[in-house]
Each structure stands twice: as structure tokens, then as C-alpha cells.
Design a protein around this motif. Structure first.
Motif, short mmCIF file in Angstrom:
data_model
loop_
_atom_site.label_atom_id
_atom_site.label_comp_id
_atom_site.label_asym_id
_atom_site.label_seq_id
_atom_site.Cartn_x
_atom_site.Cartn_y
_atom_site.Cartn_z
N ALA A 41 7.80 -3.33 5.35
CA ALA A 41 8.56 -2.36 4.73
C ALA A 41 7.69 -1.33 4.81
N GLY A 42 8.05 -0.03 4.44
CA GLY A 42 7.65 1.15 4.24
C GLY A 42 7.44 1.80 5.44
N ALA A 43 7.61 3.61 5.18
CA ALA A 43 7.16 4.50 5.97
C ALA A 43 5.61 4.61 7.05
N GLN A 44 5.60 3.71 8.07
CA GLN A 44 3.94 3.24 7.86
C GLN A 44 3.27 4.56 8.64
N THR A 45 4.41 5.03 9.77
CA THR A 45 4.05 6.19 10.59
C THR A 45 5.35 7.50 10.06
N ILE A 61 1.11 -1.04 0.16
CA ILE A 61 -0.19 -0.16 0.09
C ILE A 61 0.73 1.66 0.35
N SER A 62 0.52 2.41 -1.12
CA SER A 62 1.90 3.22 -0.90
C SER A 62 0.33 4.02 -0.83
N ALA A 63 0.32 5.44 -0.29
CA ALA A 63 -0.13 6.69 0.20
C ALA A 63 1.14 8.16 -0.38
N THR A 64 -0.59 8.70 -0.86
CA THR A 64 0.67 10.43 -0.89
C THR A 64 -0.52 11.15 -0.13
N VAL A 65 0.07 11.97 1.40
CA VAL A 65 -0.92 13.08 0.85
C VAL A 65 -0.91 14.19 1.07
N THR A 66 -1.30 15.60 0.03
CA THR A 66 -0.77 16.62 -0.55
C THR A 66 -1.83 17.86 0.42
N VAL A 81 3.14 14.54 2.12
CA VAL A 81 4.55 13.43 3.08
C VAL A 81 3.51 11.84 2.36
N ALA A 82 4.59 11.54 1.83
CA ALA A 82 4.60 9.92 2.34
C ALA A 82 4.34 8.64 2.66
N LEU A 83 3.70 7.92 2.46
CA LEU A 83 2.96 6.43 3.45
C LEU A 83 3.06 5.61 2.68
N GLY A 84 3.59 3.85 3.55
CA GLY A 84 4.00 2.76 2.54
C GLY A 84 3.12 1.92 3.69
N CYS A 85 3.50 0.62 3.70
CA CYS A 85 3.20 -0.81 4.09
C CYS A 85 3.09 -1.74 3.04
N THR A 86 4.65 -2.95 3.04
CA THR A 86 4.19 -4.36 2.38
C THR A 86 4.19 -4.84 3.70
N LEU A 87 2.86 -6.30 3.20
CA LEU A 87 2.01 -6.99 4.05
C LEU A 87 3.16 -7.86 4.07
N ARG A 88 2.94 -9.15 4.95
CA ARG A 88 3.63 -10.07 4.81
C ARG A 88 2.61 -10.96 3.94
N GLU A 89 3.31 -11.58 3.28
CA GLU A 89 2.94 -13.20 1.79
C GLU A 89 1.33 -13.24 2.87
#
Length: 260
Positions: free
Chosen positions: A113-117, A81-86, A127-135
Motif C-alpha cells: 500500500a502507499g503512493a510509492q512512485t 514508511i511515509s515521506a513528504t517532499v516539500t 508530494v507525499a510518498l508511502g510504502c507499507t511492507l509485507r509482514e
């Protein structure tokens, strides 16, 4: 001789690194061609807006809103999951944002992985946010929190900000991508049914059910008039009797015999 050996090793490592770069670029999530963009978001688990992998999301919201989306995942998949808040307008101070992911049982899933907070200062425009989940596993023990097939819910929100910035307008871009799909494994078994959030409302009772008179008559008995064994009155009475007995016994043991 050593210089030539070092140069050969450096060339091999450089070649290996360049070979990995295209794979990493392919693994990054990208919007699916022709996917219809989503322009809305839910405000709770029950109203989460459904989306699919590769479907871009762009919504207008306000600072302080809790935004929810849901997407499906099957066994063997790894979702990112990738998100950008402008921020269209200037802000008065730094703020901290978070993206959380929950499974069909509303269990919060960990990010690998990813900038979760991330925290962004007042001068930043986004600001950019990201979250890579487990399999996703096809089966797991009931006590574990392993990701299982079914629906997953994304929640995007701000967790720390100056009060004057509350309610300021923001633009949110979000994308869910499947970065790996290894398929289901036959060794772990299989889940009987995917975990899906229960979004059905319960039935509201508009009238009080009438009491059954015959059942009330049959239920009356002498035992109903007796207090429960756990009642404080019963234990108070028992304590009083024991205290009286102890007093009589103590008096009999301590009184002096009369002399003739």
C-alpha cells in the motif's frame, strides 16, 4: 417490512464502520514521544543513516540527491514508511519521485500500500510518498524474496524531472512506523542470524607479494612448455592434418588408373 429491514442493515453496517475507524487511526504510524529527530541522510547503502521506528526525520537536500536511511525489523512486524517532499521554490515542470525499500541482501521489497512512485506537477508545493511492507517472516526459502528479520534500507530519490530543476532545494520529512506486530511464528522456523548489510571496507594491498622462487623452479616441467588443449594452435594443427588426409584419400579415389 422491507424498509425496516434495510434500515436495520444500514444501521449495523454504519456501526461496524464506525467501530473500525478508531482501529485504523491507531494503526497509523506516529512519532514516538521524546524521540530525537534525525537531521541527516546517507548517500549510499554503506552510509545509510540508522533510524528506528517512530523516530522523525527532517533533512534539507537538493533535487537529484539519493537519500538513504536504515532501520531494524523483527519477525511478525509490518512496517510503514511515509515521506513528504516539500518544494520551497517554484519548479519548471512535473517530477516523479520514488521511495524504495531493500532488505539486508539488497533485495528490493514490494509495497502492499502507499503512493510509492507519485508524480507531482510544477504548481504543487509538496508530494507525499508511502510504502507499507509485507509482514516480516522469521524464516523463508533461499530462493524467495520474502522479508526477513534484520536491517532494511530506505532510498528516496527523483526518477523523472526537467533538467532545469536539478539541484533545487527540498525539505524531506520521513517517518517509519510499526503498524502491526504479531510476533514470530513457530511454524516457519527461525533465521540463524538477522540480515545485516556489510558496511566493512576491504583491505587495500599497498605492496605486491614477492614471488616464491622455489615454487617457480619446482613448477617447471616439460609439460609446461606444451600448449593447452584448448589452444587455437593445437586445433589449427589438428584441422590441417585432417584436411591433408582428406585430400590424399580424395585424390586416391578420384584419380584415373593408367592404361597399359
Amino acid at each position: 417490512m422491507r424498509t425496516a429491514l434495510f434500515r436495520s442493515l444500514a444501521a449495523v453496517l454504519a456501526a461496524g464502520g464506525s467501530a473500525l475507524l478508531p482501529a485504523a487511526a491507531v494503526a497509523a504510524p506516529t512519532p514516538s514521544p521524546g524521540a530525537t529527530p534525525v537531521t541527516r541522510a546517507g548517500t549510499s547503502f554503506l552510509t545509510a543513516t540508522p533510524i528506528t521506528a517512530g523516530q522523525p526525520v527532517r533533512v534539507d537536500a537538493s533535487v537529484g540527491d539519493h537519500l538513504y536511511w536504515s532501520f531494524p525489523a523483527t519477525a511478525g512486524q509490518v512496517q510503514e514508511i511515509s515521506a513528504t517532499v516539500t518544494f520551497p521554490k517554484a519548479r519548471s515542470g512535473a517530477s516523479t519521485w520514488t521511495v524504495d525499500v531493500f532488505d539486508g541482501l539488497r533485495r528490493r521489497q514490494a509495497c502492499t500500500a502507499g503512493a510509492q512512485t507519485p508524480t507531482v506537477d510544477a504548481r504543487a508545493s509538496s508530494v507525499a510518498l508511502g510504502c507499507t511492507l509485507r509482514e516480516v517472516r522469521p524464516w523463508a526459502e533461499p530462493w524467495s524474496a520474502d522479508p526477513l528479520p534484520g536491517a532494511y534500507v530506505i532510498r528516496l530519490s527523483v526518477v523523472d524531472l526537467p533538467e532545469p530543476d536539478l539541484g533545487a532545494p527540498i525539505d524531506v520529512d520521513l517517518l517509519v512506523g510499526t503498524v502491526a506486530d504479531r510476533g514470530a511464528s513457530a511454524d516457519d522456523g527461525e533465521l540463524a542470524a538477522p540480515l545485516v548489510l556489510n558496511t566493512k571496507a576491504g583491505t587495500v594491498l599497498t605492496a605486491v607479494p614477492a614471488a616464491d622462487a622455489e615454487a617457480d623452479d619446482e613448477g617447471d616441467s616439460p609439460a609446461d612448455w606444451l600448449p593447452d588443449l584448448g589452444s587455437r594452435w593445437v586445433w589449427t594443427g589438428i584441422g590441417g592434418v585432417l584436411a591433408a588426409v582428406a585430400g590424399v584419400v580424395g585424390f586416391a579415389l578420384t584419380r584415373r588408373p593408367r592404361r597399359g
